[in-house]
Design a protein around this motif. Structure first.
Motif, PDB file in Angstrom:
ATOM      1  N   CYS A 144     -48.071  23.060 -23.594  1.00 47.77           N
ATOM      2  CA  CYS A 144     -49.340  22.905 -22.865  1.00 47.77           C
ATOM      3  C   CYS A 144     -49.135  23.567 -21.500  1.00 47.77           C
ATOM      4  O   CYS A 144     -48.703  22.910 -20.542  1.00 47.77           O
ATOM      5  N   TYR A 172     -55.152  23.494 -22.460  1.00 47.35           N
ATOM      6  CA  TYR A 172     -54.504  22.177 -22.526  1.00 47.35           C
ATOM      7  C   TYR A 172     -54.331  21.838 -23.996  1.00 47.35           C
ATOM      8  O   TYR A 172     -55.299  21.888 -24.761  1.00 47.35           O
ATOM      9  N   PRO A 199     -52.978  18.856 -26.305  1.00 49.43           N
ATOM     10  CA  PRO A 199     -52.385  17.515 -26.430  1.00 49.43           C
ATOM     11  C   PRO A 199     -51.430  17.434 -27.619  1.00 49.43           C
ATOM     12  O   PRO A 199     -51.552  18.209 -28.571  1.00 49.43           O
ATOM     13  N   CYS A 217     -47.164  14.819 -24.689  1.00 48.89           N
ATOM     14  CA  CYS A 217     -47.934  14.179 -23.594  1.00 48.89           C
ATOM     15  C   CYS A 217     -47.222  12.923 -23.088  1.00 48.89           C
ATOM     16  O   CYS A 217     -47.510  12.446 -21.990  1.00 48.89           O
ATOM     17  N   CYS A 253     -46.042  13.060 -19.628  1.00 49.57           N
ATOM     18  CA  CYS A 253     -46.857  13.853 -18.695  1.00 49.57           C
ATOM     19  C   CYS A 253     -47.445  12.906 -17.635  1.00 49.57           C
ATOM     20  O   CYS A 253     -47.926  11.822 -17.957  1.00 49.57           O
ATOM     21  N   CYS A 287     -55.969  12.733 -18.479  1.00 50.39           N
ATOM     22  CA  CYS A 287     -56.124  14.099 -18.996  1.00 50.39           C
ATOM     23  C   CYS A 287     -57.358  14.187 -19.904  1.00 50.39           C
ATOM     24  O   CYS A 287     -57.482  13.455 -20.890  1.00 50.39           O
TER      25      CYS A 287
HETATM   26  S1  SF4 Z   1     -51.549  14.940 -21.082  1.00 51.80           S
HETATM   27 FE1  SF4 Z   1     -50.381  16.570 -20.069  1.00 51.80          FE
HETATM   28  S2  SF4 Z   1     -49.296  17.590 -21.735  1.00 51.80           S
HETATM   29 FE2  SF4 Z   1     -50.923  16.360 -22.662  1.00 51.80          FE
HETATM   30  S3  SF4 Z   1     -52.666  17.754 -22.868  1.00 51.80           S
HETATM   31 FE3  SF4 Z   1     -52.893  16.722 -20.916  1.00 51.80          FE
HETATM   32  S4  SF4 Z   1     -51.904  18.062 -19.441  1.00 51.80           S
HETATM   33 FE4  SF4 Z   1     -51.229  18.703 -21.465  1.00 51.80          FE
END
Ligand code: SF4
Length: 416
Positions: free
Chosen positions: A23, A235, A237, A241, A244, A250
Motif C-alpha cells: 500500500c 490504498y 487494504p 494493515c 498501520c 483509513c
Molecule cells: S490501513 Fe494503512 S496499510 Fe491499510 S489500506 Fe489504509 S493506509 Fe494502507
C-alpha cells in the motif's frame, strides 16, 4: 555499531516494508497522522514489548561479543552484571532465549569459518539500501559473509506475532544493504536469511540467489519505494494493515470492510428467482461469509477503540455519548475491613481469605526458565486438546478427523 534503543526510523523503514510495498501511500499517510498527533501534544506510548526486545538484543550482543572474542571474559562478566542489575526485563527466560539465539549464531559462524577461514562476522551493522529505497537503512543483527554466500540472522524476541523468513521483505532489504557493502570482496552469489524467534521455538531460513534479490530490488522495490516516498499509488487494504498507524480511520480499509460485508450478505444473483430464497443461509453462503468475517471484526474493534479514545479527548459523535461502564466494588482500607469483619461479622480469618492460587504456567515458566521448567515438571503438566476452531484450509494445523468426536471431546471437557 548502532545503539539498540537508538535505531532511527526512516519514512520507508525496512520493518514497515511489507506495508508500504503493498500500500504505497500508507507511509506518507502515517507520517501526516503522526504530525497531527504531535501538534496536539499527543505522544505515541512506548511499547513495553519494544523495550523488552531492545534489552534482549543488548544482552545477546554482550554474549556474542564474548563468544567472538571482541571483549574478554572479564569485560563480559562486568557488562552482564551491570545489565542484570539495571534492566527490568532480564530474568531466566531472557537468559535462556538469548542462549538459544547466540548458540545458533555461533554454530553458523563456525560453519562459515570452516568453509572460508577469513569469513566476515559483523554484529549490529548499519545497512544502507538507499540505492533502492530513499534514505533506506536498517540494522542487521548478525551478518556472516563467506566466499559466495551472505548470511543474515535476525533475532525476533516477541512472541505475539510469528515472523517467518520466507519472502520476508525486511530481511531482503537488509540483505541488499549487506550485499552492496560486501559483494566486491566476496563475490556473493547466494543469500541466506534466517529469523530466530526463540520464544516461539521457531528458526526459519529463506534462501535466494543474489541475482533474484537484485531483480526484486530493481523491478519491485525501487518503483514502489519511489511511489511510497511521494505518497503516490492506491490504498490497498489487506493483512498488512494490522500495524498501520491509520488503520482505524483509513477510508480505504473502511470502504473495503463495508463493501465486503454488503457483498457477502447481498444476493449474488446465483439464486434461481423462481425458487423462493430460503430463510436461512446455506453452508456454502456461510463459508463465503467466514472468509471475510475476521477482517470485518478486526476493523470493527479498531474503529470502536479509536472512537472511544477520541471521545475521551473531547471529540463528540452525533447520536453517541460517553457513560460510565460497569465497575466492581473495591475495599479501600483492607486492614480496617478485616478488623471490622472479624470483630463484628462473626467470621474467622480462614473465612476471609481466598485459598492460595498457583501462578499461571506462563508466569512460572518465566520465573524458572523454559528448560528447567520442562525438566523439573516433566510428567505433571498436560496439554489437553484445544477447543475446536474453524480456520481456513491453508492453516498449518492438521484438521480434526472426526467432527463428531471433536464435538463429544469438547462436550466432555465442559462436563469435567
Ligand atoms: S490501513 Fe494503512 S496499510 Fe491499510 S489500506 Fe489504509 S493506509 Fe494502507
Amino acid at each position: 555499531m548502532t545503539g539498540h534503543s537508538e535505531r532511527a526510523h526512516a519514512l520507508l523503514s525496512a520493518s514497515g516494508s511489507k506495508r508500504w510495498l503493498a500500500c504505497t501511500p500508507s507511509a506518507r499517510a502515517e507520517g501526516i497522522f503522526m504530525q497531527e498527533l504531535e501538534a496536539q501534544g499527543i505522544k505515541e506510548p512506548e511499547s513495553p514489548f519494544a523495550e523488552e526486545g531492545t534489552q534482549a538484543h543488548e544482552y545477546s550482543e554482550i554474549i556474542l561479543d564474548r563468544e567472538l572474542g571482541v571483549i574478554t571474559k572479564a569485560q563480559a562478566t562486568r557488562r552482564i552484571n551491570k545489565f542484570k542489575k539495571e534492566k527490568q526485563y532480564y530474568g531466566p527466560e531472557m537468559e535462556e532465549m538469548v542462549e538459544v539465539y547466540t548458540d545458533f549464531v555461533m554454530e553458523r559462524v563456525n560453519a562459515a569459518r570452516l568453509e572460508t577461514p577469513d569469513a566476515l562476522v559483523l554484529i549490529e551493522q548499519r545497512l544502507d539500501f538507499s540505492q533502492w529505497v530513499p534514505n533506506g537503512f536498517g540494522t542487521g543483527d548478525v551478518l556472516l559473509v563467506r566466499d559466495g554466500v551472505l548470511e543474515i540472522i535476525d533475532l525476533k524476541y516477541g512472541k505475539g506475532v510469528a515472523v517467518d523468513a520466507y519472502e520476508n521483505p525486511q530481511m531482503k532489504l537488509y540483505a541488499l544493504g549487506a550485499i552492496t557493502a560486501h559483494d566486491v570482496l566476496y563475490d556473493i552469489q547466494e543469500v541466506h536469511m534466517t529469523i530466530v524467534q526463540p520464544r516461539l521455538d521457531s528458526i526459519s531460513t529463506f534462501e535466494m540467489s543474489a541475482e533474484d534479490l537484485y531483480k526484486w530490488a530493481n523491478d519491485e522495490v525501487k518503483p514502489k519505494a519511489e511511489m511510497a516516498d511521494t505518497g503516490d499509488g492506491d490504498y490497498v487494504p489487506g493483512e498488512h494493515c494490522r500495524f498501520c498507524k491509520i488503520k482505524s480511520t483509513c477510508r480505504a480499509r473502511a470502504d473495503e470492510a463495508l463493501e465486503t460485508a454488503k457483498a457477502e450478505f447481498a444476493d449474488d444473483g446465483t439464486i434461481d428467482v423462481n425458487t423462493p430464497e430460503p430463510a436461512t443461509l446455506t453452508p456454502e453462503e456461510l463459508a463465503e461469509i467466514l472468509f471475510v468475517v475476521d477482517d470485518i471484526e478486526k476493523w470493527c474493534k479498531d474503529i470502536k477503540a479509536y472512537a472511544l479514545d477520541q471521545a475521551l479527548s473531547g471529540t463528540t459523535y452525533e447520536g453517541f455519548k460517553l457513560v460510565e461502564g460497569r465497575s466492581n466494588r473495591a475495599i479501600t482500607n483492607e486492614p480496617e475491613a478485616v478488623k471490622r469483619l472479624l470483630e463484628k461479622g462473626g467470621v474467622t480469618e480462614d473465612d476471609l481469605y481466598a485459598p492460595r492460587k498457583l501462578e499461571s504456567i506462563t508466569n512460572l515458566e518465566k520465573k524458572v526458565g523454559k528448560k528447567v521448567f520442562a525438566e523439573i515438571l516433566d510428567g505433571v503438566i498436560v496439554k489437553p486438546p484445544g477447543k475446536p476452531v474453524l480456520v481456513t484450509e491453508d492453516d498449518k494445523r492438521p484438521a480434526i478427523q472426526s467432527a463428531e468426536s471433536a464435538a463429544s471431546d469438547f462436550a466432555e471437557d465442559l462436563l469435567d
